[in-house]
Write a protein that holds these residues in place. Structure first.
Motif, mmCIF file in Angstrom:
data_model
loop_
_atom_site.group_PDB
_atom_site.id
_atom_site.type_symbol
_atom_site.label_atom_id
_atom_site.label_comp_id
_atom_site.label_asym_id
_atom_site.label_seq_id
_atom_site.Cartn_x
_atom_site.Cartn_y
_atom_site.Cartn_z
ATOM 1 N N LEU A 154 3.266 -12.797 -7.125
ATOM 2 C CA LEU A 154 2.631 -13.904 -7.849
ATOM 3 C C LEU A 154 3.532 -14.439 -8.954
ATOM 4 O O LEU A 154 3.549 -15.646 -9.222
ATOM 5 N N ARG B 123 5.982 -16.750 -7.257
ATOM 6 C CA ARG B 123 5.422 -17.893 -6.542
ATOM 7 C C ARG B 123 4.720 -18.910 -7.437
ATOM 8 O O ARG B 123 4.703 -20.102 -7.126
ATOM 9 N N ILE B 124 4.109 -18.442 -8.538
ATOM 10 C CA ILE B 124 3.308 -19.328 -9.397
ATOM 11 C C ILE B 124 4.127 -19.706 -10.624
ATOM 12 O O ILE B 124 4.546 -18.839 -11.393
ATOM 13 N N SER B 125 4.341 -20.987 -10.820
ATOM 14 C CA SER B 125 5.156 -21.455 -11.952
ATOM 15 C C SER B 125 4.341 -21.652 -13.223
ATOM 16 O O SER B 125 4.857 -21.471 -14.320
ATOM 17 N N ASN B 126 3.063 -22.034 -13.075
ATOM 18 C CA ASN B 126 2.216 -22.251 -14.241
ATOM 19 C C ASN B 126 1.931 -20.920 -14.936
ATOM 20 O O ASN B 126 1.425 -19.981 -14.323
ATOM 21 N N ILE C 36 -1.991 -19.856 -15.116
ATOM 22 C CA ILE C 36 -2.519 -19.466 -13.805
ATOM 23 C C ILE C 36 -1.893 -18.154 -13.347
ATOM 24 O O ILE C 36 -2.571 -17.280 -12.798
ATOM 25 N N ARG C 37 -0.580 -18.021 -13.569
ATOM 26 C CA ARG C 37 0.102 -16.796 -13.160
ATOM 27 C C ARG C 37 -0.447 -15.577 -13.906
ATOM 28 O O ARG C 37 -0.682 -14.519 -13.318
#
Length: 307
Positions: A41, A44-47, A50-51
């Protein structure tokens, strides 16, 4: 009989220990999978927000799964499981009471929303911005100590979540992200006091207008939510007479993260405005008044020993 055969025989005669070993293997496997998912995660998750929430969600799901597996795994192989669990829990609570209290604290923080990452808090005498909350620790970026005002010291502090049950928690940003601040201005006697008051209020109103407008609606929400009286969010000025000067006390509301910058802007603008009055308003400083200088009698060595 070889060592391996002895181990096999021992495990065969002790089925409970064999079950514990298998459960520990499953435990390690689940923890390993949780770490793999967290790393996946993270890539994969840039924010950032959210990450962070996704990683915490995976962590919580993993812990819940472990508890569920522990109950279902052992309940089918051990008689009087509830009695054993009760004795085990009592012993665990005694030996690991601080750890259990920390886990309970993390649940309390999450459910009651005492604070969250991004909040500025003070707890157990430590002030800082919360950057992480896990199942045991709250991680903070420290503010203050040897650094003046609300600046980062550079130290990252890990604090046990158990402290939420042991003392007050000061939250600078929850519900109302503004704080009241104040400072004193010494005005010399003989200055034009009415002009000085108008200058201070004018400068404060101009610089603080954004905070005043933004805080009004949010303060109304606080008044409606809690049992608290209404408060003045406009800049206010109080005057006190001292032996050396007239003391102006300016009280105002400001964003909790811009306290130092705002105070600098107020001081600088008020100073410049006073200088433009051509001496009508003068800042005071500490003075001393000499009532009488004592007489000094000096006798030279020559007068003492006449030749």
């Amino acid at each position: 009989m070889t060592v391996i055969e002895q181990i096999k025989e021992w495990l065969y005669t002790n089925p409970f220990m064999w079950s514990v070993i298998k459960f520990l293997f499953i435990l390690v496997l689940i923890l390993f999978v949780i770490q793999l998912l967290r790393r996946y995660l993270k890539k994969r998750i840039s924010n950032t927000v959210i990450r962070y929430k996704a990683q915490k969600g995976i962590e919580i799901i993993g812990y819940v799964l472990l508890v569920f597996l522990a109950i279902t795994y052992f309940s089918g192989t051990i008689k009087d499981f509830t009695i054993i669990i009760g004795l085990f829990t009592a012993g665990l609570a005694f030996t690991l009471q601080e750890l259990i209290l920390s886990i309970a604290g993390s649940i309390y923080i999450f459910l009651v929303k005492v604070y969250k990452p991004g909040d500025r808090i003070e707890i157990n005498g430590i002030k800082g911005d919360v950057i992480d909350v896990d199942s045991i620790y709250t991680t903070m970026m420290e503010i203050g100590k040897w650094v003046e005002s609300d600046n980062y010291s550079g130290r990252i502090v890990k604090l046990s979540n158990a402290f939420v049950f042991k003392g007050p928690i000061y939250n600078y940003s929850q519900d109302f992200p503004f704080i009241w601040d104040q400072f004193n201005l010494p005005i010399r006697y003989g200055s034009d006091m009415e002009l000085a008051k108008s200058i201070v209020i004018k400068m404060a109103s101009e610089i603080l207008s954004e905070y005043t407008i933004a805080s009004k609606s949010q303060w109304e929400d606080v008044v409606n939510k809690f049992y608290i009286e209404d408060a003045e969010v406009e800049p206010t000025l109080a005057i006190r007479l001292t032996d050396n000067w007239v003391e102006f006390n300016l009280r105002y509301i400001v964003d909790y993260k811009k306290r130092r910058l705002t105070k600098h802007l107020l001081h600088d603008s008020i100073r410049k405005a006073f200088e433009k009055t051509n001496g009508e308003v003068v800042l005071a400083s500490t003075t001393f008044e000499l009532i009488k200088i004592p007489e000094l009698k000096i006798r030279s060595e020559k007068s003492k020993n006449p030749q």
